[in-house]
Design an enzyme around this catalytic site. Structure first.
Site, mmCIF file in Angstrom:
data_model
loop_
_atom_site.group_PDB
_atom_site.id
_atom_site.type_symbol
_atom_site.label_atom_id
_atom_site.label_comp_id
_atom_site.label_asym_id
_atom_site.label_seq_id
_atom_site.Cartn_x
_atom_site.Cartn_y
_atom_site.Cartn_z
ATOM 1 N N TYR A 20 0.829 -1.216 0.000
ATOM 2 C CA TYR A 20 0.000 0.000 0.000
ATOM 3 C C TYR A 20 0.859 1.261 0.000
ATOM 4 O O TYR A 20 0.444 2.317 -0.457
ATOM 5 C CB TYR A 20 -0.935 -0.034 1.212
ATOM 6 C CG TYR A 20 -2.193 0.784 1.074
ATOM 7 C CD1 TYR A 20 -3.056 0.605 -0.008
ATOM 8 C CD2 TYR A 20 -2.550 1.736 2.033
ATOM 9 C CE1 TYR A 20 -4.218 1.342 -0.133
ATOM 10 C CE2 TYR A 20 -3.714 2.476 1.917
ATOM 11 C CZ TYR A 20 -4.541 2.273 0.837
ATOM 12 O OH TYR A 20 -5.699 3.007 0.722
ATOM 13 N N LYS A 38 -3.552 8.158 3.539
ATOM 14 C CA LYS A 38 -4.790 7.870 4.294
ATOM 15 C C LYS A 38 -4.674 8.352 5.739
ATOM 16 O O LYS A 38 -5.656 8.813 6.322
ATOM 17 C CB LYS A 38 -5.116 6.373 4.248
ATOM 18 C CG LYS A 38 -5.631 5.885 2.907
ATOM 19 C CD LYS A 38 -6.892 6.600 2.464
ATOM 20 C CE LYS A 38 -7.567 5.940 1.279
ATOM 21 N NZ LYS A 38 -8.598 6.803 0.667
#
Ligand SMILES: NC(=O)c1ccc[n+]([C@@H]2O[C@H](COP(=O)([O-])OP(=O)(O)OC[C@H]3O[C@@H](n4cnc5c(N)ncnc54)[C@H](O)[C@@H]3O)[C@@H](O)[C@H]2O)c1
Length: 256
Positions: free
Chosen positions: A155, A162
């Protein structure tokens, strides 16, 4: 039949494909009585094609969240169509390829900056562009995150992006509470959308859910995440803001 969004006017970003969390949000919102307007990136024609599969026709506005002219033009176009807004859905995420897939230590700042701009800062810019459309009664802003408390395989810089989105949402909750505007996020488990497919090795990340999620998790079903968004848009979370609600099959609660 009455719905939990009866009489509400909602702007929804992020409808790209039928696999988009935002498509399911839009469908459920209409089914629950909302009037909606969609924004589109990169091309309105793509979103218009997918929007034909919604229960009711809806207007589509072009919006690149990094384009100040698009943001400035939003108010007038939404006002013309809906008169105002009671809710905004931020369902937007992007990171360049060199910021994903195991290249964390070598990603140039330029790519990190793009990920931050599109995936985190845009929650603030979108909300500010929509603010004049909200009445004294306030409203609800809902975004989508992927749990930023942990470092995940592949990720990479979407993780810090995020984390920035999650913090931005809390600060917006702080600053918009006086106007009765709530700002919350749904933290969704992995779903096989376009955004997910662009992450090299995404299936490795997703397989963690098969082994560890208490509730069975279906990668191909964005509806539970959409239901979470609709619930937060409704009047059923009237005193909840700055919150992150997991719609992840319960994985966040499991240590090993
Ligand atoms: N798919 C997952 O596994 C997952 C899990 C948790 C959270 N999320 C988050 O959910 C949200 C929606 O993603 P999705 O899974 O439905 O994928 P998706 O690819 O269908 O949606 C991503 C959207 O971001 C939009 N976008 C990208 N750059 C933009 C820009 N400059 N301006 C405006 N819009 C832009 C795209 O048009 C697209 O509609 C994202 O924030 C994503 O990070 C996804």
């Amino acid at each position: 039949m009455s719905g939990i969004l009866d009489g509400k006017r909602i702007l929804i970003t992020g409808v790209l494909m039928e696999s988009s969390i935002a498509f399911h949000t839009a469908k459920l919102a209409q089914e629950q009585g909302a009037e909606i307007i969609l924004t589109a990136f990169p091309r309105p024609t793509l979103t218009e094609r997918i929007a034909k599969r919604l229960p009711k026709p809806t207007k589509v506005i072009e919006l690149d969240v990094s384009n100040d002219e698009h943001l400035a033009g939003l108010e007038e176009q939404v006002r013309e169509e809906l008169g105002g807004l009671d809710g905004v859905v931020h369902s937007i995420g992007f990171a360049p390829q060199d910021a994903l897939g195991g290249n964390f230590l070598n990603t140039p700042f330029e790519s990190v900056a793009t990920a931050m701009h599109i995936s985190a800062f845009s929650l603030k810019s979108l909300t500010m562009a929509c603010l004049p459309l909200m009445s004294e009664e306030g409203g609800s802003v809902v975004g989508l995150t992927f749990d930023a408390q942990f470092a995940w395989p592949q990720y990479d810089w979407m993780g810090p992006a995020k984390a920035a989105l999650e913090a931005t949402s809390r600060y917006m909750a702080r600053d918009l509470g006086k106007q009765n505007i709530r700002c919350n996020l749904i933290s969704a488990g992995p779903l096989g959308s376009m955004a997910a497919k662009s992450i090299p090795g995404f299936s490795e990340l997703a397989s963690v859910w098969d082994d560890r999620a208490p509730l069975e998790w279906n990668l191909a079903d964005p509806e539970p995440a959409g239901r979470g968004v609709v619930a937060l848009l409704s009047d059923w979370f009237p005193k909840t803001t700055g919150e992150i609600i997991h719609v992840d099959g319960g994985l966040h609660a499991i240590g090993a």
